[in-house]
Design an enzyme around this catalytic site. Sequence first.
Site, PDB file in Angstrom:
ATOM      1  CG  HIS A  10      -8.458   0.181  -2.867  1.00 45.84           C
ATOM      2  ND1 HIS A  10      -7.678  -0.905  -2.529  1.00 45.84           N
ATOM      3  CD2 HIS A  10      -9.112   0.531  -1.715  1.00 45.84           C
ATOM      4  CE1 HIS A  10      -7.848  -1.197  -1.258  1.00 45.84           C
ATOM      5  NE2 HIS A  10      -8.715  -0.338  -0.743  1.00 45.84           N
TER       6      HIS A  10
ATOM      7  CD  GLN B 155     -13.035  -1.703  -0.699  1.00 44.86           C
ATOM      8  OE1 GLN B 155     -12.216  -1.572   0.206  1.00 44.86           O
ATOM      9  NE2 GLN B 155     -14.235  -2.212  -0.495  1.00 44.86           N
TER      10      GLN B 155
ATOM     11  CG  ASP C 197     -13.625   6.469  -0.797  1.00 52.85           C
ATOM     12  OD1 ASP C 197     -13.618   6.286   0.444  1.00 52.85           O
ATOM     13  OD2 ASP C 197     -12.590   6.359  -1.494  1.00 52.85           O
TER      14      ASP C 197
ATOM     15  CB  CYS D 187     -14.054   1.244   0.167  1.00 54.38           C
ATOM     16  SG  CYS D 187     -13.377   2.918   0.368  1.00 54.38           S
TER      17      CYS D 187
ATOM     18  NE  ARG E 253     -10.496  -5.170   0.680  1.00 53.83           N
ATOM     19  CZ  ARG E 253      -9.686  -4.167   1.035  1.00 53.83           C
ATOM     20  NH1 ARG E 253     -10.198  -3.087   1.580  1.00 53.83           N
ATOM     21  NH2 ARG E 253      -8.386  -4.230   0.825  1.00 53.83           N
TER      22      ARG E 253
ATOM     23  NE  ARG F  34      -3.897   0.678   1.883  1.00 51.80           N
ATOM     24  CZ  ARG F  34      -5.128   0.812   2.401  1.00 51.80           C
ATOM     25  NH1 ARG F  34      -5.331   1.575   3.445  1.00 51.80           N
ATOM     26  NH2 ARG F  34      -6.144   0.182   1.868  1.00 51.80           N
TER      27      ARG F  34
HETATM   28  N1   CP Z   1     -11.265  -0.032   2.486  1.00 49.26           N
HETATM   29  C1   CP Z   1      -9.977  -0.081   2.889  1.00 49.26           C
HETATM   30  O1   CP Z   1      -9.059  -0.317   2.084  1.00 49.26           O
HETATM   31  O2   CP Z   1      -9.812   0.101   4.226  1.00 49.26           O
HETATM   32  P1   CP Z   1      -8.421   0.302   4.980  1.00 49.26           P
HETATM   33  O3   CP Z   1      -7.870   1.635   4.573  1.00 49.26           O
HETATM   34  O4   CP Z   1      -8.786   0.254   6.431  1.00 49.26           O
HETATM   35  O5   CP Z   1      -7.481  -0.804   4.593  1.00 49.26           O
HETATM   36  N1  NVA Z   2      -9.978   6.852  -1.289  1.00 55.68           N
HETATM   37  C1  NVA Z   2      -9.565   6.421   0.033  1.00 55.68           C
HETATM   38  C2  NVA Z   2      -9.777   4.949   0.199  1.00 55.68           C
HETATM   39  C3  NVA Z   2      -9.436   4.409   1.559  1.00 55.68           C
HETATM   40  C4  NVA Z   2      -9.610   2.945   1.665  1.00 55.68           C
HETATM   41  C5  NVA Z   2      -8.119   6.788   0.254  1.00 55.68           C
HETATM   42  O1  NVA Z   2      -7.307   6.624  -0.661  1.00 55.68           O
HETATM   43  O2  NVA Z   2      -7.793   7.268   1.346  1.00 55.68           O
END
Ligand code: CP
Ligand code: NVA
Length: 313
Positions: free
Chosen positions: A137, A140, A228, A267, A295, A110
Amino acid sequence: MTVARHFLDLGDAGADAIAAMISDALDRKEARRDWPKGKTDADEPLKGRVLALVFEKNSTRTRVSFDVAMRQLGGTVLILEAGSSQLGRGETIADTARVLSRMVDAIMLRTDDHAKIEEMARHASVPVINGLTDRSHPCQIVADLLTIIEHKKPLPGLEVAWFGDGNNVLHSVLEAAGLLKFNVRVATPEGYEPAAEFVEIARSGGASVTLTHNAQQAADGADVLVTDTWISMGQADADDKRKAMAPYQVNGDLMARAKPEAIFLHCLPAHVGEEVSEDVFESSQSVVFDEAENRIHAQKSVLLWSFGLLANG
Ligand code: CP
Ligand code: NVA
């Protein structure tokens, strides 16, 4: 040497493999219904394998779901945070990829800049999985598709409506639309549209994509409503952005325009009272906690695909 199967975006797997992931996830989920969550699946397909979870950004769901997914598949994980590893002191992605490839069987990353995960994949000899970048992502969205199908909504022809920021999660929704032939209405304020590249990917795959600044129009007759956070990780928390986003809140008025059996997805983490009103978030149409649980099931099939062990994938 066999080439590692990286999962940087949904297109790396393709439509057939994603369909196989969803089908395998549904089967595995059903086969272990009511089991303790730490118990391994009967076949333990990843016994003896270790996955490194590398984080340059915060996470709850991605971190826990990959960990539990690996345990259920019979494998193990280790967690590397940028702040406490040499990555945080400037060791290159290329060297990190080569070192981790000697020590673990797969890497989930990540990070912020998508170019970093591409660099990781270029230098890794084990599968690299995108656990979120600023651009996309994909993990997700495998969980989201699984959730939509579980709620008895076949994907072809489905009308999915997105509200708010044209961000990384929306990009993966658009990529999925092109692969699996559902339609997307995107309602954003001016200046916050998704990257044109992802609109093109969806359209060239045969999906209809409507870009609008009118949230009501996007909601009319929709099957699935999605939003989101307005401010993603790493973005400036600007007042003018929040002001621009306000008319795109998913609330009771917007839900009332959708089909009566429409579902709401997010998400998570959610900012209730901002991108979604409390009445919608807590309503029976909201399936966000099914989505969060999924997930785990989705991650298992992504992992199996990456290892070349997914049935029909
Ligand atoms: N939806 C998601 O990716 O959550 P986190 O940021 O908690 O991993
Ligand atoms: N769009 C958000 C998703 C988090 C899971 C971010 O990138 O912070």
